[in-house]
Design a protein around this motif. Structure first.
Motif, PDB file in Angstrom:
ATOM      1  N   LEU A 130       5.613  -9.802   5.683  1.00 53.05           N
ATOM      2  CA  LEU A 130       4.144  -9.888   6.096  1.00 53.05           C
ATOM      3  C   LEU A 130       3.501  -8.500   6.505  1.00 53.05           C
ATOM      4  O   LEU A 130       2.639  -8.138   5.902  1.00 53.05           O
ATOM      5  CB  LEU A 130       3.827 -10.673   7.182  1.00 53.05           C
ATOM      6  CG  LEU A 130       2.451 -11.029   7.780  1.00 53.05           C
ATOM      7  CD1 LEU A 130       1.558 -11.406   6.680  1.00 53.05           C
ATOM      8  CD2 LEU A 130       2.361 -11.662   9.046  1.00 53.05           C
ATOM      9  N   TYR A 131       4.253  -7.800   7.216  1.00 53.24           N
ATOM     10  CA  TYR A 131       3.563  -6.477   7.771  1.00 53.24           C
ATOM     11  C   TYR A 131       3.811  -5.390   6.441  1.00 53.24           C
ATOM     12  O   TYR A 131       2.515  -4.580   6.323  1.00 53.24           O
ATOM     13  CB  TYR A 131       4.485  -5.990   8.856  1.00 53.24           C
ATOM     14  CG  TYR A 131       3.714  -6.585  10.283  1.00 53.24           C
ATOM     15  CD1 TYR A 131       2.817  -5.894  10.890  1.00 53.24           C
ATOM     16  CD2 TYR A 131       4.353  -7.675  10.823  1.00 53.24           C
ATOM     17  CE1 TYR A 131       2.319  -6.477  12.026  1.00 53.24           C
ATOM     18  CE2 TYR A 131       3.827  -8.058  11.889  1.00 53.24           C
ATOM     19  CZ  TYR A 131       2.917  -7.638  12.478  1.00 53.24           C
ATOM     20  OH  TYR A 131       2.243  -8.181  13.722  1.00 53.24           O
ATOM     21  N   PRO A 132       4.900  -5.311   5.658  1.00 49.96           N
ATOM     22  CA  PRO A 132       4.787  -4.428   4.520  1.00 49.96           C
ATOM     23  C   PRO A 132       3.581  -4.758   3.651  1.00 49.96           C
ATOM     24  O   PRO A 132       2.939  -3.775   2.971  1.00 49.96           O
ATOM     25  CB  PRO A 132       6.021  -4.589   3.863  1.00 49.96           C
ATOM     26  CG  PRO A 132       6.966  -5.114   5.210  1.00 49.96           C
ATOM     27  CD  PRO A 132       6.024  -5.795   5.888  1.00 49.96           C
ATOM     28  N   ARG A 145       0.316  -2.239   2.673  1.00 51.43           N
ATOM     29  CA  ARG A 145      -0.047  -1.935   1.310  1.00 51.43           C
ATOM     30  C   ARG A 145      -1.215  -2.725   0.727  1.00 51.43           C
ATOM     31  O   ARG A 145      -1.984  -2.253  -0.409  1.00 51.43           O
ATOM     32  CB  ARG A 145       1.085  -2.129   0.513  1.00 51.43           C
ATOM     33  CG  ARG A 145       2.382  -1.741   0.602  1.00 51.43           C
ATOM     34  CD  ARG A 145       3.210  -1.839  -0.500  1.00 51.43           C
ATOM     35  NE  ARG A 145       3.546  -3.438  -0.857  1.00 51.43           N
ATOM     36  CZ  ARG A 145       4.248  -4.029  -0.132  1.00 51.43           C
ATOM     37  NH1 ARG A 145       5.046  -3.381   0.801  1.00 51.43           N
ATOM     38  NH2 ARG A 145       4.454  -5.412  -0.259  1.00 51.43           N
ATOM     39  N   HIS A 146      -2.062  -3.530   1.564  1.00 52.64           N
ATOM     40  CA  HIS A 146      -3.125  -4.141   1.202  1.00 52.64           C
ATOM     41  C   HIS A 146      -4.580  -2.997   1.024  1.00 52.64           C
ATOM     42  O   HIS A 146      -4.566  -2.265   1.482  1.00 52.64           O
ATOM     43  CB  HIS A 146      -3.855  -5.082   2.103  1.00 52.64           C
ATOM     44  CG  HIS A 146      -4.496  -6.090   1.731  1.00 52.64           C
ATOM     45  ND1 HIS A 146      -6.027  -6.026   1.580  1.00 52.64           N
ATOM     46  CD2 HIS A 146      -4.264  -7.388   1.322  1.00 52.64           C
ATOM     47  CE1 HIS A 146      -6.251  -7.303   1.006  1.00 52.64           C
ATOM     48  NE2 HIS A 146      -5.457  -7.973   0.882  1.00 52.64           N
ATOM     49  N   ASP A 178      -9.370  -2.192   6.936  1.00 52.38           N
ATOM     50  CA  ASP A 178      -9.143  -2.669   8.612  1.00 52.38           C
ATOM     51  C   ASP A 178      -7.606  -3.504   8.484  1.00 52.38           C
ATOM     52  O   ASP A 178      -7.141  -3.366   9.899  1.00 52.38           O
ATOM     53  CB  ASP A 178      -9.969  -3.858   8.666  1.00 52.38           C
ATOM     54  CG  ASP A 178     -11.541  -3.191   8.872  1.00 52.38           C
ATOM     55  OD1 ASP A 178     -11.652  -1.986   9.164  1.00 52.38           O
ATOM     56  OD2 ASP A 178     -12.649  -3.777   8.595  1.00 52.38           O
ATOM     57  N   LEU A 179      -7.340  -4.245   7.538  1.00 47.31           N
ATOM     58  CA  LEU A 179      -6.142  -4.925   7.723  1.00 47.31           C
ATOM     59  C   LEU A 179      -4.861  -3.881   7.925  1.00 47.31           C
ATOM     60  O   LEU A 179      -4.066  -4.366   8.410  1.00 47.31           O
ATOM     61  CB  LEU A 179      -5.929  -5.923   6.324  1.00 47.31           C
ATOM     62  CG  LEU A 179      -4.346  -6.735   6.464  1.00 47.31           C
ATOM     63  CD1 LEU A 179      -4.307  -7.405   7.550  1.00 47.31           C
ATOM     64  CD2 LEU A 179      -4.250  -7.314   5.173  1.00 47.31           C
ATOM     65  N   ARG A 180      -4.866  -2.764   7.098  1.00 51.39           N
ATOM     66  CA  ARG A 180      -3.874  -2.022   7.199  1.00 51.39           C
ATOM     67  C   ARG A 180      -3.933  -1.150   8.552  1.00 51.39           C
ATOM     68  O   ARG A 180      -2.703  -0.966   8.997  1.00 51.39           O
ATOM     69  CB  ARG A 180      -3.976  -0.733   6.069  1.00 51.39           C
ATOM     70  CG  ARG A 180      -3.876  -1.028   4.571  1.00 51.39           C
ATOM     71  CD  ARG A 180      -3.838   0.026   3.592  1.00 51.39           C
ATOM     72  NE  ARG A 180      -4.772   1.190   3.920  1.00 51.39           N
ATOM     73  CZ  ARG A 180      -5.906   1.226   3.275  1.00 51.39           C
ATOM     74  NH1 ARG A 180      -6.199   0.258   2.228  1.00 51.39           N
ATOM     75  NH2 ARG A 180      -6.639   2.235   3.078  1.00 51.39           N
TER      76      ARG A 180
END
Length: 139
Positions: A59-61, A65-66, A70-72
């Protein structure tokens, strides 16, 4: 189904396990018979190890990379703030591998368990209130 549904189910299971552990965290009772604590803690070892591996290795990786900035940023912040939980949990597991270790020092086992459960609950609560909704929104 939300992208974080599996993680949220894990969190429900982890909260239930934590409640079972908290119900048996009495040093005198553990001294008399550590088996209930051992069973609950072993269940926590299994579930939390799997959950951490899925989050930390999948999930975190993916979030880091998204395309969504904001998500990063939140994934980076969470990884930085809570990244040592796996190491602390591994240390806890090594300290309390079974009934003999627990029976040698029940008061310390209780104190260490309270600490690790507090860390776990904090991570679970923060992920659910600050992280998962963003993951679901941008996924």
């Amino acid at each position: 189904m939300r992208p974080t549904e599996t993680y949220r189910k894990h969190h429900q299971e982890l909260r239930a396990i934590a409640s079972r552990i908290e119900a048996v965290l009495d040093a005198a009772a553990i001294t008399a018979d550590p088996s209930a604590a051992v069973v609950a803690v072993r269940e926590l070892f299994g579930k939390f190890s799997i959950h951490l591996a899925l989050e930390d290795n999948s999930l975190y990786p993916r979030c880091l990379r998204h395309d969504d900035l904001d998500l990063r940023q939140i994934a980076t912040r969470f990884q930085t703030e809570m990244g040592d939980l796996g190491t602390r949990f591994d240390s806890y597991k090594r300290s309390w591998p079974g009934p003999l270790a627990i029976a040698r020092n029940p008061p310390q086992f209780v104190a260490d368990t309270i600490t690790v459960l507090a860390l776990l609950k904090t991570r679970v609560a923060r992920e659910e209130s600050e992280f998962y909704d963003i993951v679901d929104k941008v996924a």
